[in-house]
Write a protein that holds these residues in place. Sequence first.
Motif, PDB file in Angstrom:
ATOM      1  N   LEU A 102       0.803  -1.222   0.000  1.00  0.00           N
ATOM      2  CA  LEU A 102       0.000   0.000   0.000  1.00  0.00           C
ATOM      3  C   LEU A 102       0.834   1.270   0.000  1.00  0.00           C
ATOM      4  N   GLY A 103       1.912   1.279   0.785  1.00  0.00           N
ATOM      5  CA  GLY A 103       2.691   2.507   0.919  1.00  0.00           C
ATOM      6  C   GLY A 103       1.861   3.657   1.447  1.00  0.00           C
ATOM      7  N   ALA A 104       0.911   3.361   2.357  1.00  0.00           N
ATOM      8  CA  ALA A 104      -0.009   4.383   2.862  1.00  0.00           C
ATOM      9  C   ALA A 104       0.638   5.185   3.979  1.00  0.00           C
ATOM     10  N   HIS A 105       0.187   6.441   4.123  1.00  0.00           N
ATOM     11  CA  HIS A 105       0.700   7.326   5.167  1.00  0.00           C
ATOM     12  C   HIS A 105      -0.462   8.080   5.801  1.00  0.00           C
ATOM     13  N   GLY A 106      -0.219   8.606   6.999  1.00  0.00           N
ATOM     14  CA  GLY A 106      -1.209   9.437   7.663  1.00  0.00           C
ATOM     15  C   GLY A 106      -2.498   8.688   7.966  1.00  0.00           C
ATOM     16  N   LEU A 107      -3.637   9.334   7.678  1.00  0.00           N
ATOM     17  CA  LEU A 107      -4.940   8.752   7.967  1.00  0.00           C
ATOM     18  C   LEU A 107      -5.193   7.488   7.154  1.00  0.00           C
ATOM     19  N   ARG A 108      -4.652   7.438   5.939  1.00  0.00           N
ATOM     20  CA  ARG A 108      -4.821   6.231   5.136  1.00  0.00           C
ATOM     21  C   ARG A 108      -4.127   5.046   5.792  1.00  0.00           C
ATOM     22  N   ARG A 109      -3.034   5.299   6.457  1.00  0.00           N
ATOM     23  CA  ARG A 109      -2.317   4.225   7.161  1.00  0.00           C
ATOM     24  C   ARG A 109      -3.157   3.693   8.328  1.00  0.00           C
ATOM     25  N   LEU A 110      -3.833   4.614   9.043  1.00  0.00           N
ATOM     26  CA  LEU A 110      -4.703   4.200  10.134  1.00  0.00           C
ATOM     27  C   LEU A 110      -5.875   3.373   9.612  1.00  0.00           C
ATOM     28  N   ALA A 111      -6.449   3.820   8.497  1.00  0.00           N
ATOM     29  CA  ALA A 111      -7.563   3.078   7.894  1.00  0.00           C
ATOM     30  C   ALA A 111      -7.099   1.702   7.427  1.00  0.00           C
ATOM     31  N   ALA A 112      -5.909   1.655   6.847  1.00  0.00           N
ATOM     32  CA  ALA A 112      -5.370   0.384   6.376  1.00  0.00           C
ATOM     33  C   ALA A 112      -5.162  -0.583   7.528  1.00  0.00           C
ATOM     34  N   ALA A 113      -4.700  -0.072   8.665  1.00  0.00           N
ATOM     35  CA  ALA A 113      -4.493  -0.930   9.833  1.00  0.00           C
ATOM     36  C   ALA A 113      -5.804  -1.557  10.286  1.00  0.00           C
ATOM     37  N   GLN A 114      -6.871  -0.779  10.253  1.00  0.00           N
ATOM     38  CA  GLN A 114      -8.178  -1.309  10.666  1.00  0.00           C
ATOM     39  C   GLN A 114      -8.704  -2.350   9.682  1.00  0.00           C
ATOM     40  N   LEU A 115      -8.385  -2.204   8.413  1.00  0.00           N
ATOM     41  CA  LEU A 115      -8.913  -3.102   7.385  1.00  0.00           C
ATOM     42  C   LEU A 115      -7.983  -4.271   7.068  1.00  0.00           C
ATOM     43  N   THR A 116      -6.880  -4.389   7.782  1.00  0.00           N
ATOM     44  CA  THR A 116      -5.949  -5.493   7.538  1.00  0.00           C
ATOM     45  C   THR A 116      -6.470  -6.756   8.222  1.00  0.00           C
ATOM     46  N   ILE A 117      -7.152  -7.563   7.459  1.00  0.00           N
ATOM     47  CA  ILE A 117      -7.734  -8.814   7.953  1.00  0.00           C
ATOM     48  C   ILE A 117      -7.346  -9.933   6.995  1.00  0.00           C
ATOM     49  N   ASP A 118      -7.789 -11.143   7.293  1.00  0.00           N
ATOM     50  CA  ASP A 118      -7.454 -12.289   6.446  1.00  0.00           C
ATOM     51  C   ASP A 118      -7.798 -12.037   4.984  1.00  0.00           C
ATOM     52  N   GLU A 119      -9.039 -11.618   4.754  1.00  0.00           N
ATOM     53  CA  GLU A 119      -9.537 -11.539   3.386  1.00  0.00           C
ATOM     54  C   GLU A 119      -8.892 -10.419   2.578  1.00  0.00           C
ATOM     55  N   SER A 120      -8.768  -9.226   3.160  1.00  0.00           N
ATOM     56  CA  SER A 120      -8.165  -8.115   2.424  1.00  0.00           C
ATOM     57  C   SER A 120      -6.697  -8.397   2.123  1.00  0.00           C
ATOM     58  N   THR A 121      -6.011  -9.047   3.046  1.00  0.00           N
ATOM     59  CA  THR A 121      -4.606  -9.394   2.835  1.00  0.00           C
ATOM     60  C   THR A 121      -4.466 -10.428   1.729  1.00  0.00           C
ATOM     61  N   ALA A 122      -5.320 -11.448   1.754  1.00  0.00           N
ATOM     62  CA  ALA A 122      -5.245 -12.509   0.742  1.00  0.00           C
ATOM     63  C   ALA A 122      -5.495 -11.963  -0.660  1.00  0.00           C
ATOM     64  N   VAL A 123      -6.478 -11.086  -0.809  1.00  0.00           N
ATOM     65  CA  VAL A 123      -6.757 -10.505  -2.117  1.00  0.00           C
ATOM     66  C   VAL A 123      -5.604  -9.621  -2.570  1.00  0.00           C
ATOM     67  N   ALA A 124      -5.054  -8.843  -1.654  1.00  0.00           N
ATOM     68  CA  ALA A 124      -3.969  -7.919  -2.011  1.00  0.00           C
ATOM     69  C   ALA A 124      -2.723  -8.662  -2.462  1.00  0.00           C
ATOM     70  N   VAL A 125      -2.274  -9.631  -1.676  1.00  0.00           N
ATOM     71  CA  VAL A 125      -1.022 -10.314  -2.010  1.00  0.00           C
ATOM     72  C   VAL A 125      -1.187 -11.280  -3.173  1.00  0.00           C
ATOM     73  N   GLY A 126      -2.433 -11.603  -3.515  1.00  0.00           N
ATOM     74  CA  GLY A 126      -2.670 -12.516  -4.619  1.00  0.00           C
ATOM     75  C   GLY A 126      -2.650 -11.863  -5.982  1.00  0.00           C
TER      76      GLY A 126
END
Length: 237
Positions: A102-126
Motif C-alpha cells: 500500500l505505501g499508505a501514510h497518515g490517515l490512510r495508514r490508520l484506515a489500512a491498519a483497521q482493514l488489515t484482515i485475512d480476506e483483504s490481505t489474501a486478495v492484495a497479495v494474490g
Amino acid sequence: MTDGGAPSPSLPAERRRAVLRQGLSVGVATGAYGISIGALAVAAGLSLWQAMALSLLLFSGGSQFALVGVIAAGGSGAAAITTSTLLGIRNGLYGLQVSRILGAHGLRRLAAAQLTIDESTAVAVGQPEPAAGRLGFWVTGGAVFVLWNLMTFVGALIGDLLGDPRQYGLDAAAAAAFCALLWPRLRSRDGRAAAALAAVLALLVAPAAPAGIPVLVAAVAAVVVGLRPGRPAPATR
C-alpha cells in the motif's frame, strides 16, 4: 505509488473490473457471516451496542468469536481478552506485508491498519500488479467492514429468532471464499509444501493448545519451507 515514489500505472479496465469482482464477492461472502457474531454476542449477555462496538473496533472475526465464546462459557474478561489477542496477533504479521503493497501514510495508514484482515490481505497479495494489490485490499477490506457491521447489527436485533447461523451455511461461506483465494497459491511446489505442513502442525497442536496458538504454529510452516536447504533463491522482482 511505486517504491520509488513515481505514480504507478493505472490498471486496464478489464483487469480493474476483475479485481473489483473478486474483492466484492469476498466481501459479500465474509460480511454475511457477521450476522452470527451479532446473535452470539447478544446470547452471551452483551447489549446491542456492545456487540456493535465489538465489530466496529475489534473487527476481526476469529478474535470476536473467541472473545464471545469465552464470555458465553462463563470465563473472565481477562481470559476473553487474552484468547482474542492471541488470535489477533496474525493481523500484525499481515501488516508487515500489506504495508509494502500500500505505501499508505497518515490517515490512510490508520484506515489500512483497521482493514488489515485475512480476506483483504489474501486478495492484495494474490495480485501480480502492485496497483491491483492496492485496489483489491481497499475494495475487499471496505466491503467486509461495511457488511460485517451491518449484519452484526441485524444479528443482534433478531437474536433468538435467527437460531443457529450454521444452518444457513453462512459459516461455510466465509471459509469457502478464503479457500478460493488461497487455491491459486497451491500451484507451486513451495505453496503445496507450506499448506500441507501448516495443516499437519495445526492438527497436532489444536487439541491441547488454547485458541489462537494453532494459527501461529501453522504460520511456522512458511518459515520452514522458505529456509529449507537447496531451495533456489527468489528471482529479483
